[in-house]
Write a protein that holds these residues in place. Structure first.
Motif, PDB file in Angstrom:
ATOM      1  N   CYS A  17      89.206  82.141  41.854  1.00 43.84           N
ATOM      2  CA  CYS A  17      87.947  81.793  42.531  1.00 43.84           C
ATOM      3  C   CYS A  17      87.600  80.324  42.298  1.00 43.84           C
ATOM      4  N   GLN A  18      87.741  79.881  41.063  1.00 44.78           N
ATOM      5  CA  GLN A  18      87.436  78.486  40.743  1.00 44.78           C
ATOM      6  C   GLN A  18      88.407  77.535  41.437  1.00 44.78           C
ATOM      7  N   ARG A  19      89.677  77.898  41.460  1.00 45.26           N
ATOM      8  CA  ARG A  19      90.674  77.041  42.108  1.00 45.26           C
ATOM      9  C   ARG A  19      90.417  76.947  43.605  1.00 45.26           C
ATOM     10  N   ARG A  20      90.095  78.082  44.236  1.00 50.00           N
ATOM     11  CA  ARG A  20      89.790  78.080  45.666  1.00 50.00           C
ATOM     12  C   ARG A  20      88.572  77.220  45.960  1.00 50.00           C
ATOM     13  N   GLN A  21      87.578  77.310  45.109  1.00 48.87           N
ATOM     14  CA  GLN A  21      86.381  76.485  45.288  1.00 48.87           C
ATOM     15  C   GLN A  21      86.728  74.999  45.142  1.00 48.87           C
ATOM     16  N   GLY A  22      87.625  74.675  44.238  1.00 48.39           N
ATOM     17  CA  GLY A  22      88.078  73.295  44.078  1.00 48.39           C
ATOM     18  C   GLY A  22      88.780  72.774  45.323  1.00 48.39           C
ATOM     19  N   PHE A  23      89.675  73.603  45.899  1.00 43.64           N
ATOM     20  CA  PHE A  23      90.354  73.194  47.135  1.00 43.64           C
ATOM     21  C   PHE A  23      89.349  73.002  48.265  1.00 43.64           C
ATOM     22  N   ASP A  24      88.360  73.880  48.333  1.00 47.99           N
ATOM     23  CA  ASP A  24      87.338  73.745  49.364  1.00 47.99           C
ATOM     24  C   ASP A  24      86.594  72.418  49.203  1.00 47.99           C
ATOM     25  N   SER A  25      86.284  72.051  47.976  1.00 47.13           N
ATOM     26  CA  SER A  25      85.623  70.766  47.729  1.00 47.13           C
ATOM     27  C   SER A  25      86.522  69.603  48.139  1.00 47.13           C
ATOM     28  N   PHE A  26      87.806  69.694  47.816  1.00 43.66           N
ATOM     29  CA  PHE A  26      88.744  68.631  48.184  1.00 43.66           C
ATOM     30  C   PHE A  26      88.819  68.456  49.695  1.00 43.66           C
ATOM     31  N   VAL A  27      88.773  69.577  50.438  1.00 47.43           N
ATOM     32  CA  VAL A  27      88.841  69.504  51.895  1.00 47.43           C
ATOM     33  C   VAL A  27      87.741  68.596  52.421  1.00 47.43           C
ATOM     34  N   TRP A  28      86.545  68.701  51.861  1.00 49.64           N
ATOM     35  CA  TRP A  28      85.405  67.948  52.399  1.00 49.64           C
ATOM     36  C   TRP A  28      85.212  66.600  51.721  1.00 49.64           C
ATOM     37  N   GLN A  29      85.937  66.331  50.649  1.00 56.11           N
ATOM     38  CA  GLN A  29      85.891  65.004  50.026  1.00 56.11           C
ATOM     39  C   GLN A  29      86.909  64.052  50.659  1.00 56.11           C
ATOM     40  N   THR A  30      87.995  64.587  51.153  1.00 52.69           N
ATOM     41  CA  THR A  30      89.078  63.755  51.695  1.00 52.69           C
ATOM     42  C   THR A  30      88.648  62.876  52.875  1.00 52.69           C
ATOM     43  N   PRO A  31      88.024  63.438  53.923  1.00 48.94           N
ATOM     44  CA  PRO A  31      87.706  62.594  55.087  1.00 48.94           C
ATOM     45  C   PRO A  31      86.784  61.406  54.798  1.00 48.94           C
ATOM     46  N   PRO A  32      85.663  61.592  54.100  1.00 56.93           N
ATOM     47  CA  PRO A  32      84.798  60.426  53.885  1.00 56.93           C
ATOM     48  C   PRO A  32      85.465  59.323  53.061  1.00 56.93           C
ATOM     49  N   LEU A  33      86.236  59.705  52.059  1.00 53.14           N
ATOM     50  CA  LEU A  33      86.938  58.702  51.255  1.00 53.14           C
ATOM     51  C   LEU A  33      87.986  57.976  52.081  1.00 53.14           C
ATOM     52  N   ALA A  34      88.713  58.724  52.906  1.00 54.04           N
ATOM     53  CA  ALA A  34      89.739  58.114  53.747  1.00 54.04           C
ATOM     54  C   ALA A  34      89.119  57.165  54.766  1.00 54.04           C
ATOM     55  N   ILE A  35      88.028  57.575  55.370  1.00 58.33           N
ATOM     56  CA  ILE A  35      87.382  56.731  56.370  1.00 58.33           C
ATOM     57  C   ILE A  35      86.844  55.454  55.728  1.00 58.33           C
ATOM     58  N   ALA A  36      86.292  55.560  54.532  1.00 53.70           N
ATOM     59  CA  ALA A  36      85.796  54.355  53.842  1.00 53.70           C
ATOM     60  C   ALA A  36      86.944  53.375  53.588  1.00 53.70           C
ATOM     61  N   ALA A  37      88.074  53.891  53.118  1.00 52.76           N
ATOM     62  CA  ALA A  37      89.225  53.018  52.853  1.00 52.76           C
ATOM     63  C   ALA A  37      89.774  52.418  54.148  1.00 52.76           C
ATOM     64  N   GLN A  38      89.872  53.240  55.193  1.00 56.37           N
ATOM     65  CA  GLN A  38      90.386  52.730  56.462  1.00 56.37           C
ATOM     66  C   GLN A  38      89.431  51.703  57.067  1.00 56.37           C
ATOM     67  N   ALA A  39      88.150  51.925  56.954  1.00 56.45           N
ATOM     68  CA  ALA A  39      87.179  50.971  57.494  1.00 56.45           C
ATOM     69  C   ALA A  39      87.331  49.616  56.814  1.00 56.45           C
ATOM     70  N   PHE A  40      87.535  49.627  55.513  1.00 55.60           N
ATOM     71  CA  PHE A  40      87.743  48.385  54.776  1.00 55.60           C
ATOM     72  C   PHE A  40      88.986  47.657  55.278  1.00 55.60           C
ATOM     73  N   LEU A  41      90.091  48.389  55.395  1.00 57.78           N
ATOM     74  CA  LEU A  41      91.344  47.782  55.842  1.00 57.78           C
ATOM     75  C   LEU A  41      91.262  47.281  57.283  1.00 57.78           C
ATOM     76  N   LEU A  42      90.643  48.069  58.151  1.00 55.16           N
ATOM     77  CA  LEU A  42      90.548  47.664  59.553  1.00 55.16           C
ATOM     78  C   LEU A  42      89.592  46.487  59.741  1.00 55.16           C
ATOM     79  N   THR A  43      88.527  46.441  58.966  1.00 52.08           N
ATOM     80  CA  THR A  43      87.611  45.305  59.043  1.00 52.08           C
ATOM     81  C   THR A  43      88.353  44.014  58.710  1.00 52.08           C
ATOM     82  N   ALA A  44      89.146  44.073  57.646  1.00 48.79           N
ATOM     83  CA  ALA A  44      89.928  42.891  57.266  1.00 48.79           C
ATOM     84  C   ALA A  44      90.993  42.576  58.312  1.00 48.79           C
TER      85      ALA A  44
END
Length: 141
Positions: free
Chosen positions: A11-38
């Motif tokens: 149960c805890q591991r599944r909850q962790g994966f669920d959290s990772f699913v929703w943490q990945t996009p915002p972090l990726a977009i922030a990094a891509q925005a930085f790179l694309l701006t430059a």
């Protein structure tokens, strides 16, 4: 057969994966925005802009793969939990995991019926497309 302790750990591991699913996009977009701006900055040299755009595209593709991997792991764990819950219903376990469906009396409009996972995957792929445009723009000059 899974023990109750293993069930709780899963149960805890599944909850962790669920959290990772929703943490990945915002972090990726922030990094891509930085790179694309430059990359789109007029003060950036042509080949540096190309490299930044290519790296942004690779980051986007890797982020989509990571998002899909986390989602797959979450679904697999949900299925294992569902099987345990069904097998142990007599002990008081209710089936809480697995695919969700509509709940009677709770309205669902067109926007909430869309899969957020698919929307975020499409958004990340859109950034990959933007990185390709940035690379081409930098090469053409």
């Amino acid at each position: 057969m899974m023990t109750e302790e293993q069930y709780l750990m899963l149960c805890q591991r599944r909850q962790g994966f669920d959290s990772f699913v929703w943490q990945t996009p915002p972090l990726a977009i922030a990094a891509q925005a930085f790179l694309l701006t430059a990359s789109f900055d007029h003060d950036t040299t042509r080949w540096v802009a190309v490299l930044l755009a290519i790296f942004s595209g690779l980051l986007g593709a890797a982020s989509v793969q990571l998002l899909m991997k986390h989602r797959l792991c979450e679904i697999e764990d949900s299925e294992r939990l569902r099987v345990f819950e069904e097998a142990n219903a007599a002990k008081g376990y209710a089936v809480l995991h697995g695919p969700r469906g509509p709940v009677a009396g709770v309205p669902r409009n067109w926007i909430v019926r869309r899969s957020s996972f698919r929307v975020w995957t499409g958004t990340l792929l859109g950034f990959v497309g933007l990185a390709i445009v940035a690379a081409i723009t930098a090469v053409i000059g």
